[in-house]
Design a protein around this motif. Structure first.
Motif, short mmCIF file in Angstrom:
data_model
loop_
_atom_site.label_atom_id
_atom_site.label_comp_id
_atom_site.label_asym_id
_atom_site.label_seq_id
_atom_site.Cartn_x
_atom_site.Cartn_y
_atom_site.Cartn_z
N ALA A 1 9.22 -7.59 -2.27
CA ALA A 1 8.65 -6.12 -3.16
C ALA A 1 7.55 -5.81 -1.71
O ALA A 1 6.18 -5.16 -2.53
CB ALA A 1 7.77 -7.09 -3.51
N TRP A 2 6.97 -6.35 -0.46
CA TRP A 2 5.85 -6.03 -0.12
C TRP A 2 6.30 -4.90 0.92
O TRP A 2 5.97 -3.89 1.48
CB TRP A 2 5.29 -7.27 0.68
N GLN A 3 7.97 -5.57 1.22
CA GLN A 3 8.23 -4.31 2.00
C GLN A 3 8.65 -3.13 1.27
O GLN A 3 8.29 -1.52 2.14
CB GLN A 3 9.54 -4.20 2.72
N ASN A 4 8.21 -2.88 -0.15
CA ASN A 4 9.08 -1.65 -0.20
C ASN A 4 7.17 -0.70 -0.14
O ASN A 4 8.19 0.70 -0.69
CB ASN A 4 9.72 -1.41 -1.78
N LEU A 5 6.60 -1.00 -0.34
CA LEU A 5 4.98 -0.46 -0.36
C LEU A 5 5.17 0.77 1.51
O LEU A 5 3.86 1.68 1.48
CB LEU A 5 3.77 -1.72 -0.08
N PHE A 6 6.03 -0.61 2.45
CA PHE A 6 5.30 0.36 3.61
C PHE A 6 6.55 1.72 4.36
O PHE A 6 7.82 1.58 3.88
CB PHE A 6 5.37 -0.68 4.88
N THR B 1 1.25 2.48 0.68
CA THR B 1 -0.32 2.64 -0.22
C THR B 1 0.44 1.27 -1.51
O THR B 1 1.55 1.96 -1.77
CB THR B 1 0.51 4.15 -0.71
N GLY B 2 0.08 0.96 -1.91
CA GLY B 2 -0.16 0.18 -3.07
C GLY B 2 -0.92 -1.39 -3.10
O GLY B 2 -1.95 -0.55 -2.22
N GLN B 3 -1.15 -2.02 -4.27
CA GLN B 3 -1.61 -3.11 -4.77
C GLN B 3 -0.33 -4.39 -4.26
O GLN B 3 0.38 -4.08 -4.90
CB GLN B 3 -1.96 -2.94 -5.65
N ILE B 4 -1.43 -5.00 -3.66
CA ILE B 4 -0.21 -6.22 -3.33
C ILE B 4 -0.75 -7.44 -4.14
O ILE B 4 -2.55 -7.68 -4.17
CB ILE B 4 -0.46 -7.31 -2.10
N THR B 5 -0.08 -7.43 -5.36
CA THR B 5 -0.09 -8.86 -6.48
C THR B 5 0.81 -10.31 -6.16
O THR B 5 1.04 -10.04 -5.31
CB THR B 5 -0.55 -7.88 -8.37
N ASP B 6 -0.44 -10.81 -6.85
CA ASP B 6 -0.06 -12.04 -6.99
C ASP B 6 1.72 -12.36 -7.68
O ASP B 6 2.43 -13.07 -6.98
CB ASP B 6 -0.45 -13.17 -8.01
N LYS B 7 2.12 -10.72 -7.82
CA LYS B 7 3.75 -11.10 -8.31
C LYS B 7 4.25 -10.41 -7.21
O LYS B 7 5.65 -10.99 -6.49
CB LYS B 7 3.82 -10.25 -9.81
N ARG C 1 -4.64 2.28 0.36
CA ARG C 1 -3.88 3.05 2.16
C ARG C 1 -3.75 1.84 2.89
O ARG C 1 -4.81 1.52 3.73
CB ARG C 1 -3.86 4.47 2.50
N TRP C 2 -2.51 1.05 3.52
CA TRP C 2 -2.69 0.51 4.30
C TRP C 2 -1.93 0.91 5.79
O TRP C 2 -1.07 1.69 6.37
CB TRP C 2 -1.72 -1.23 4.40
N LEU C 3 -3.59 0.70 6.90
CA LEU C 3 -3.03 1.47 8.57
C LEU C 3 -2.94 -0.09 9.37
O LEU C 3 -3.98 -0.34 9.51
CB LEU C 3 -3.47 2.44 8.53
N LEU C 4 -1.37 0.00 9.57
CA LEU C 4 -1.39 -1.23 10.66
C LEU C 4 -0.51 -0.98 11.50
O LEU C 4 0.74 -1.73 10.80
CB LEU C 4 -0.79 -2.57 9.82
N PRO C 5 -1.64 -0.88 12.65
CA PRO C 5 -0.62 -1.06 13.78
C PRO C 5 -0.07 -2.10 14.85
O PRO C 5 -0.47 -3.02 14.61
CB PRO C 5 -1.00 -0.78 15.03
N LYS C 6 1.29 -2.45 14.56
CA LYS C 6 1.74 -3.30 15.22
C LYS C 6 2.77 -3.49 16.66
O LYS C 6 3.70 -4.71 16.24
CB LYS C 6 3.02 -3.98 13.71
N GLY C 7 2.31 -2.39 17.30
CA GLY C 7 3.05 -2.48 17.68
C GLY C 7 4.71 -2.20 18.06
O GLY C 7 5.53 -2.04 17.32
N ARG C 8 5.55 -3.05 19.61
CA ARG C 8 6.57 -2.38 19.04
C ARG C 8 7.25 -3.93 18.47
O ARG C 8 9.04 -3.32 17.80
CB ARG C 8 7.46 -3.30 20.46
N ASN C 9 6.61 -5.17 17.60
CA ASN C 9 7.84 -5.57 16.54
C ASN C 9 7.22 -5.07 14.86
O ASN C 9 7.28 -5.91 14.38
CB ASN C 9 7.03 -6.90 17.12
N ALA C 10 7.02 -4.41 15.28
CA ALA C 10 6.47 -3.54 13.61
C ALA C 10 7.60 -3.62 12.99
O ALA C 10 7.36 -4.40 11.67
CB ALA C 10 6.17 -2.05 13.30
#
Length: 220
Positions: free
Chosen positions: A187-192, A209-215, A168-177
């Motif tokens: 592929a990264w966006q789809n996890l969040f 939720t998920g694994q960031i792979t090399d692909k 599980r990734w929990l990343l506060p990013k303020g107003r620019n999230a």
């Protein structure tokens, strides 16, 4: 966390929300109070938190950190907190749960503070790593958090090796999230997805939720 939840607009509201959400024991309330006091005191010696946030400490720092635990109460396992600084959110999570916590911080003075808190408040489930993330041995993390560590693409690239299919990734990013998320590979966006912060109407939290792979990182 429901996006319809009200923003916590006062110190009393922040405390009430913590009580209603986590029902801390009297001992844990005492530890939270002591941590808050140590945080304010140490901020007079080094720049841990902005002076302007001290009057709203419970909203801006304690509840702001605790809301990440509220988004991750369905699991256990190692919680990896990147760029912990004064222990936000890592120490707050550790004070409200028994999750094994690894605080990663490269600055010695901040690590000295973290060690002082862990010692005084008797938190054996907290490990402090005084080193850049790049030098830390890979281990599987159930949860990865970062309150103010790096731009989103760099953060994910540096921490991907700690992720698994269930991380599980929990990343506060303020107003620019949303803007930061839109700049990532698809592929990264789809996890969040995006959660509204309970402590700031202009802030949002990226939850994935998920694994960031090399692909997924666009590498061969």
């Amino acid at each position: 966390m429901d996006n319809g939840d009200a923003i916590l607009g006062s110190e009393a509201a922040a405390r009430d929300w913590i009580e209603a959400t986590f029902a801390p024991s009297a001992e844990n309330w005492g530890r939270l109070e002591r941590f808050a006091a140590m945080l304010v005191a140490e901020s007079g010696q080094q720049n841990l938190i902005a002076a302007s946030t001290i009057p709203i400490l419970w909203v801006r720092h304690i509840a702001d950190s605790a809301q990440l635990l509220a988004l991750d109460r369905d699991r256990d396992g190692l919680w990896l907190d990147l760029g912990s600084g004064p222990g936000l959110p890592g120490l707050v999570v550790a004070l409200l749960s028994e999750r094994p916590m690894m605080l990663v911080e490269s600055r010695k003075r901040r690590c000295d503070f973290l060690r002082a808190v862990v010692s005084e408040l008797a938190l054996p489930h907290v490990e402090i790593i005084e080193a850049p993330l790049e030098r830390i041995e890979t281990r599987a993390a159930a949860t990865i958090s970062a309150r103010a560590f790096a731009p989103l693409d760099k953060l994910i690239d540096l921490s991907a090796r700690f992720s698994t299919e269930s991380t599980r990734w929990l990343l506060p990013k303020g107003r620019n999230a949303v803007k930061e998320l839109a700049l990532l590979p698809q592929a990264w966006q789809n996890l969040f997805h995006v959660e509204q912060s309970l402590t700031d109407a202009d802030s949002q939290i990226l939850v994935g939720t998920g694994q960031i792979t090399d692909k997924k990182r666009g590498k061969a």
